[in-house]
Design a protein around this motif. Structure first.
Motif, PDB file in Angstrom:
ATOM      1  N   GLN A  22     -48.468  -3.624  25.245  1.00 40.66           N
ATOM      2  CA  GLN A  22     -48.609  -3.119  26.607  1.00 40.66           C
ATOM      3  C   GLN A  22     -49.101  -4.184  27.575  1.00 40.66           C
ATOM      4  OE1 GLN A  22     -50.478   0.845  27.011  1.00 40.66           O
ATOM      5  NE2 GLN A  22     -50.481   0.939  24.791  1.00 40.66           N
ATOM      6  N   ALA A  66     -41.431   1.461  26.493  1.00 40.38           N
ATOM      7  CA  ALA A  66     -42.089   2.753  26.701  1.00 40.38           C
ATOM      8  C   ALA A  66     -42.768   3.281  25.447  1.00 40.38           C
ATOM      9  CB  ALA A  66     -41.075   3.785  27.200  1.00 40.38           C
ATOM     10  N   SER A 110     -46.426   5.549  24.960  1.00 34.68           N
ATOM     11  CA  SER A 110     -46.215   6.934  24.546  1.00 34.68           C
ATOM     12  C   SER A 110     -46.898   7.212  23.212  1.00 34.68           C
ATOM     13  CB  SER A 110     -44.712   7.222  24.436  1.00 34.68           C
ATOM     14  OG  SER A 110     -44.079   7.060  25.694  1.00 34.68           O
ATOM     15  N   VAL A 157     -46.023  14.305  28.787  1.00 32.01           N
ATOM     16  CA  VAL A 157     -46.536  13.098  29.442  1.00 32.01           C
ATOM     17  C   VAL A 157     -45.813  11.862  28.919  1.00 32.01           C
ATOM     18  CG1 VAL A 157     -48.571  11.626  29.697  1.00 32.01           C
ATOM     19  CG2 VAL A 157     -48.774  14.090  29.967  1.00 32.01           C
ATOM     20  N   SER A 158     -45.618  11.774  27.621  1.00 35.93           N
ATOM     21  CA  SER A 158     -44.910  10.638  27.038  1.00 35.93           C
ATOM     22  C   SER A 158     -43.472  10.557  27.549  1.00 35.93           C
ATOM     23  CB  SER A 158     -44.922  10.743  25.511  1.00 35.93           C
ATOM     24  OG  SER A 158     -46.234  10.804  25.017  1.00 35.93           O
ATOM     25  N   PHE A 179     -43.406   9.497  31.324  1.00 34.83           N
ATOM     26  CA  PHE A 179     -43.672   8.073  31.488  1.00 34.83           C
ATOM     27  C   PHE A 179     -42.453   7.238  31.112  1.00 34.83           C
ATOM     28  CE2 PHE A 179     -44.806   4.065  29.440  1.00 34.83           C
ATOM     29  CZ  PHE A 179     -45.447   3.411  30.483  1.00 34.83           C
ATOM     30  N   LEU A 239     -40.280   4.873  33.669  1.00 32.91           N
ATOM     31  CA  LEU A 239     -40.142   3.453  33.390  1.00 32.91           C
ATOM     32  C   LEU A 239     -38.712   2.980  33.611  1.00 32.91           C
ATOM     33  CD1 LEU A 239     -41.507   0.852  32.234  1.00 32.91           C
ATOM     34  CD2 LEU A 239     -40.675   1.590  29.991  1.00 32.91           C
ATOM     35  N   TYR A 250     -41.730  16.405  38.191  1.00 32.03           N
ATOM     36  CA  TYR A 250     -43.170  16.621  38.248  1.00 32.03           C
ATOM     37  C   TYR A 250     -43.499  18.084  38.535  1.00 32.03           C
ATOM     38  CZ  TYR A 250     -45.049  11.919  37.821  1.00 32.03           C
ATOM     39  OH  TYR A 250     -45.451  10.707  37.329  1.00 32.03           O
ATOM     40  N   LEU A 287     -52.678  14.427  30.117  1.00 31.84           N
ATOM     41  CA  LEU A 287     -53.375  13.217  30.575  1.00 31.84           C
ATOM     42  C   LEU A 287     -54.859  13.267  30.285  1.00 31.84           C
ATOM     43  CD1 LEU A 287     -51.582  12.594  33.985  1.00 31.84           C
ATOM     44  CD2 LEU A 287     -51.385  11.231  31.909  1.00 31.84           C
TER      45      LEU A 287
END
Length: 312
Positions: free
Chosen positions: A142, A183, A187, A231-232, A235, A239, A295, A306
């Motif tokens: 990351q 990603a 994740s 969430v994973s 994201f 990306l 969202y 989160l």
């Protein structure tokens, strides 16, 4: 005599009084959870809303304004040009870009989320040699900037394509592998944090009933992990949706994403006469709309995913 002495205190204890300890504790809890005074809190919220909404309103008003009006600095249009939202589909190859973005980013989101939940389940529930090293490697991946990986990724895909005799650069598969690589570490960490908060007793009860690890993962862990999975997935989707660097190098005119289509459209408007500001703003809003809808649909999962693992 004893009853007459004890009766008044019992009645007094049963009757709530103004300023009782229960009400005082509630007030103290409100004071503790409220970090700022109410007037200052209202001012800060208004300022934050203005910072977020004013640019969005400007883009919306510019999308229905004339090009000369936007160039002159008008905030609110004097005349509305709703045809900007119709002209962009001919001026910009936006339809192809949106389809490519949805296909690539959607596939990355789904694969990344379910690979992450499987990897996190193994890392959390099993102890094996190299487990800590693998977790540290995820953190290290990351921290690598994506710009430093552009040239190595391009050379790798070009070499593999030459060796196999199959073109890789210019295909959706190249973007899929690239986005999945970047990603997956984040994740996986999200799912590791979430699965650490799930009670082990549920899995132990399933093992007593004879369930295998795969059945526990699919029947117990995955249904309870939807906030973290969402969430994973979001994201990973964002990306790829927001990427311009890799998409501009690894795609061609048929496989370019919406972000690259917007970049090409903006580059063609530089210099010369007044650019097509209205269509540029309209195209930007159209490209941002799928993310906003995403969202709104999964909002109730985002908060739980989160904040998972924040309180132990």
């Amino acid at each position: 005599m004893t009853q007459s002495v004890l009766a008044p205190p019992a009645i007094a204890a049963a009757t709530p009084r103004v300023g009782s300890p229960a009400r005082v504790s509630v007030r103290r809890n409100d004071d503790v959870t409220r970090l700022l005074p109410r007037p200052l809190l209202v001012v800060i919220i208004v300022v934050l809303l203005a910072v977020v909404l004013i640019p969005v309103l400007y883009i919306f008003f510019a999308s229905v304004n004339s090009d000369t009006g936007v160039a002159s600095g008008q905030f609110f249009p004097t005349e509305f040009h709703l045809d900007n939202y119709l002209l962009i589909w001919n001026t910009v190859d936006l339809g192809t870009g949106l389809v490519n973005s949805v296909i690539v980013c959607g596939a990355v989101a789904v694969v990344c989320a379910f690979v992450a939940v499987g990897s996190a389940y193994v890392l959390v529930r099993f102890v094996f040699r190299g487990r800590a090293t693998y977790l540290r490697a995820l953190l290290g991946l990351q921290s690598i900037p994506g710009t430093l990986m552009l040239l190595p990724v391009f050379v790798l895909f070009a070499s593999v394509g030459t060796a196999l005799g199959v073109p890789i650069i210019g295909t959706r598969g190249a973007l899929f592998v690239t986005y999945l690589t970047f990603a997956l570490p984040f994740s996986t960490w999200v799912m590791v944090t979430y699965l650490r908060g799930l009670p082990r007793e549920l899995e132990e009860a399933a093992r007593i009933d004879g369930a295998s690890s795969w059945r526990i993962l699919t029947r117990i862990v995955v249904p309870l992990s939807w906030p973290g999975i969402v969430v994973s997935a979001i994201f990973a989707f964002l990306l790829g949706w927001n990427d311009v660097l890799f998409a501009s190098v690894l795609t061609n005119s048929d496989t370019r994403t919406a972000a690259v289509a917007l970049q090409v459209f903006g580059a063609t408007q530089e210099g010369g006469a007044i650019p097509l500001y209205g269509q540029m703003m309209a195209a930007s809003l159209v490209c941002a709309l799928p993310v906003v809808v995403l969202y709104l649909v999964f909002q109730r999962y985002l908060v739980g995913g989160l904040t998972a693992g924040g309180v132990k």
